[in-house]
Design a protein around this motif. Structure first.
Motif, short mmCIF file in Angstrom:
data_model
loop_
_atom_site.label_atom_id
_atom_site.label_comp_id
_atom_site.label_asym_id
_atom_site.label_seq_id
_atom_site.Cartn_x
_atom_site.Cartn_y
_atom_site.Cartn_z
N ASN A 136 0.84 -1.19 0.00
CA ASN A 136 0.00 0.00 0.00
C ASN A 136 0.88 1.25 0.00
OD1 ASN A 136 -1.23 -2.06 2.33
ND2 ASN A 136 -2.70 -1.49 0.75
N ASP A 137 0.27 2.38 -0.26
CA ASP A 137 0.97 3.66 -0.10
C ASP A 137 0.78 4.08 1.36
OD1 ASP A 137 1.92 6.25 -0.08
OD2 ASP A 137 1.03 6.79 -2.00
N HIS A 138 1.69 3.62 2.22
CA HIS A 138 1.52 3.84 3.65
C HIS A 138 1.66 5.30 4.04
CE1 HIS A 138 1.26 -0.41 4.22
NE2 HIS A 138 2.43 -0.62 3.70
N GLU A 139 2.53 6.02 3.35
CA GLU A 139 2.67 7.44 3.67
C GLU A 139 1.36 8.18 3.41
OE1 GLU A 139 6.75 6.31 1.75
OE2 GLU A 139 4.65 5.75 1.52
N GLU A 140 0.75 7.93 2.28
CA GLU A 140 -0.50 8.59 1.93
C GLU A 140 -1.61 8.19 2.90
OE1 GLU A 140 -3.29 10.95 0.33
OE2 GLU A 140 -1.15 10.96 -0.15
N ALA A 141 -1.63 6.92 3.30
CA ALA A 141 -2.65 6.45 4.23
C ALA A 141 -2.55 7.16 5.59
CB ALA A 141 -2.53 4.94 4.42
N VAL A 142 -1.32 7.28 6.10
CA VAL A 142 -1.12 7.95 7.39
C VAL A 142 -1.51 9.42 7.31
CG1 VAL A 142 0.64 8.70 9.06
CG2 VAL A 142 0.65 6.35 8.20
N LEU A 143 -1.13 10.08 6.23
CA LEU A 143 -1.48 11.49 6.07
C LEU A 143 -2.98 11.69 6.01
CD1 LEU A 143 1.25 12.70 3.54
CD2 LEU A 143 1.17 13.04 6.02
N SER A 144 -3.69 10.79 5.36
CA SER A 144 -5.16 10.93 5.28
C SER A 144 -5.79 10.77 6.66
CB SER A 144 -5.73 9.91 4.29
OG SER A 144 -5.61 8.59 4.80
N ILE A 145 -5.23 9.89 7.48
CA ILE A 145 -5.76 9.70 8.84
C ILE A 145 -5.48 10.92 9.69
CG2 ILE A 145 -5.42 8.36 10.97
CD1 ILE A 145 -4.92 5.92 9.11
N LEU A 146 -4.26 11.45 9.61
CA LEU A 146 -3.92 12.64 10.41
C LEU A 146 -4.77 13.84 10.00
CD1 LEU A 146 -0.03 12.21 10.41
CD2 LEU A 146 -1.63 11.64 12.26
N ASP A 147 -5.00 13.98 8.71
CA ASP A 147 -5.86 15.08 8.26
C ASP A 147 -7.30 14.88 8.74
OD1 ASP A 147 -3.74 16.27 6.98
OD2 ASP A 147 -4.23 15.49 4.99
N HIS A 148 -7.76 13.62 8.73
CA HIS A 148 -9.11 13.31 9.21
C HIS A 148 -9.25 13.66 10.69
CE1 HIS A 148 -12.76 11.10 10.20
NE2 HIS A 148 -12.07 10.37 11.06
N LEU A 149 -8.26 13.31 11.49
CA LEU A 149 -8.32 13.60 12.93
C LEU A 149 -8.22 15.11 13.19
CD1 LEU A 149 -6.07 10.68 14.23
CD2 LEU A 149 -8.54 10.93 14.55
N SER A 150 -7.39 15.79 12.42
CA SER A 150 -7.29 17.24 12.57
C SER A 150 -8.61 17.92 12.24
CB SER A 150 -6.19 17.80 11.65
OG SER A 150 -4.93 17.33 12.04
N ALA A 151 -9.26 17.46 11.17
CA ALA A 151 -10.55 18.04 10.78
C ALA A 151 -11.62 17.78 11.83
CB ALA A 151 -10.99 17.46 9.43
N ALA A 152 -11.44 16.69 12.62
CA ALA A 152 -12.40 16.37 13.68
C ALA A 152 -12.12 17.15 14.96
CB ALA A 152 -12.38 14.88 13.97
N GLY A 153 -11.08 17.99 14.96
CA GLY A 153 -10.80 18.85 16.11
C GLY A 153 -9.58 18.47 16.92
N ALA A 154 -8.82 17.46 16.52
CA ALA A 154 -7.64 17.06 17.27
C ALA A 154 -6.54 18.11 17.16
CB ALA A 154 -7.13 15.71 16.78
N ARG A 155 -5.87 18.37 18.28
CA ARG A 155 -4.79 19.35 18.29
C ARG A 155 -3.45 18.73 18.67
NH1 ARG A 155 -7.73 21.05 15.54
NH2 ARG A 155 -9.02 22.92 15.61
N ARG A 156 -3.47 17.55 19.27
CA ARG A 156 -2.22 16.86 19.62
C ARG A 156 -2.42 15.38 19.31
NH1 ARG A 156 -2.14 17.68 24.66
NH2 ARG A 156 -1.12 19.71 24.61
N ILE A 157 -1.97 14.95 18.15
CA ILE A 157 -2.21 13.59 17.67
C ILE A 157 -1.02 12.71 18.01
CG2 ILE A 157 -2.75 12.14 15.68
CD1 ILE A 157 -3.93 14.62 14.33
N GLY A 158 -1.29 11.58 18.65
CA GLY A 158 -0.25 10.63 19.02
C GLY A 158 -0.24 9.41 18.12
N LEU A 159 0.83 8.62 18.23
CA LEU A 159 1.00 7.42 17.41
C LEU A 159 1.44 6.26 18.29
CD1 LEU A 159 1.19 6.32 14.40
CD2 LEU A 159 3.65 6.72 14.61
N LEU A 160 0.82 5.12 18.07
CA LEU A 160 1.25 3.87 18.68
C LEU A 160 1.88 3.06 17.56
CD1 LEU A 160 1.13 2.79 21.54
CD2 LEU A 160 -0.99 1.61 20.97
#
Length: 368
Positions: free
Chosen positions: A178-202
């Motif tokens: 898969n295009d993992h970079e693109e997938a991660v960016l889409s998730i981070l953008d989705h969380l930001s649009a939902a109001g997240a201001r400090r996004i963490g990663l496991l």
């Protein structure tokens, strides 16, 4: 003696029903043995009507080509291997993870459709154990840097196809990822649009490209948007370590208000940790994890998941491997990128704040 006993006694002992052979198919179809062989193996220049006719007769007679005869004729065993080498000698039952189970199921079906059987082998097997299995080729899932098993198989002339982009110059015949970079960016953008201001990663500690590319994409995104990275890494083959890492992440003084987990169990681990710390999902914490498990649709709340499309990948890697085995693929290494799918559920969408509005008073209401 009962009637059933008499019936059994009348049957010849040790006799087996005779299987139809290629000569029987040729006689019934009115063609030569060579024509039957070409029709069933997709070879030769035969009219489509002849191929269909021969296959129909073979099906009616229950004819199945002899595996031993095929081995003598082609020099191939009809066996292909499947293994995960990401975690080296660490004990790891990969079929317990939804991605690997779905991928292996699709790979098995694709192999059978082309007359091959899939053999699942543990990565911890010594090379001499692998040598005892006559494999025509092998699918390796998420090989690590300088993977010794891949290098040894290629040295022996065994075709290798990778589920996962191989690191460095690992010599595989083809890979699908898969295009993992693109997938991660889409998730981070989705969380930001939902109001997240400090996004963490496991994330994980392994050196496979899925883990490395996903983690690098997160770190680069943090640098671009000016956020300090907030992440915890753990050995992904250890399910207990994932729960501990989730707890560490949510107990930090700079605790994130949204988290993306790279691995299947991360959703439930993070949900459990959030409850221990009195955090409400999605009000206080937004959650997304990468998983193929349908169980996340039934958690409270349902958790948003990223699907890597393992069925499509499992089918593709087997097709590429068999093409390489039979010499019908291109001479250069093949690279295929599969799309991902973000399945959005309640865990990554903040509920709108409710405001109570009193109905307007009518004329004269409340007057004595």
């Amino acid at each position: 003696m009962t009637a059933a006993g008499n019936d059994q006694a009348s049957r010849p002992v040790g006799r087996r029903l005779e299987r139809a052979g290629i000569r029987d198919v040729a006689a019934a179809a009115g063609v030569s043995i060579t024509t039957v062989s070409d029709a069933l193996n997709g070879k030769g220049r035969l009219p489509d009507a002849t191929r269909r006719h021969v296959r129909e007769v073979a099906d009616r007679l229950g004819y199945r080509p002899s595996a031993a005869a095929r081995t003598l004729r082609t020099g191939r065993s009809g066996l292909i291997g499947l293994t995960v080498t990401t975690y080296g000698e660490e004990p790891f039952t990969f079929t317990e993870f939804a991605y690997f189970a779905e991928m292996a199921r699709a790979a098995t079906s694709a192999a059978l459709a082309r007359g091959y059987a899939l053999v699942i082998l543990p990565a911890s097997s010594r090379h001499d154990v692998w040598a005892n299995v006559a494999l025509d080729g092998t699918v390796v899932i998420d090989p690590s840097d300088q993977d010794p098993l891949v290098s040894e198989l290629v040295r022996q002339g065994v075709p290798v196809v990778s589920d996962g982009r191989p690191a460095g110059s690992l010599p595989v015949h083809a890979w699908v990822d898969n295009d993992h970079e693109e997938a991660v960016l889409s998730i981070l953008d989705h969380l930001s649009a939902a109001g997240a201001r400090r996004i963490g990663l496991l994330t994980g500690t392994s050196t496979d490209t899925y883990t490395k590319l996903s983690t690098t994409a997160y770190l680069e995104w943090c640098e671009r948007v000016g956020q300090e990275p907030v992440y915890e890494a753990y050995p992904a083959h250890d399910p207990c370590a994932g729960a501990v890492a989730a707890d560490r992440l949510l107990s930090r003084p700079d605790r994130p208000d949204a988290v993306y987990g790279l691995f299947d169990p991360n959703g439930t681990d993070l949900l459990a940790a959030a409850r221990r710390y009195g955090l409400r999902v999605p009000d206080d914490l937004l959650l997304v994890c990468c998983s193929e498990s349908g169980g996340y649709a039934g958690t409270d709340p349902p958790i948003t998941t990223l699907s890597l499309q393992p069925r499509r990948i499992g089918t593709a890697v087997v097709q590429l491997l068999i093409d390489a085995i039979e010499g019908v693929g291109p001479a250069h290494p093949v690279q295929q990128v599969m799309p991902t799918e973000l399945i959005i559920r309640a865990s990554s969408q903040r509920r709108p704040h409710r405001t109570t509005v009193s109905p307007p008073r009518g004329p004269g209401r409340g007057q004595g």
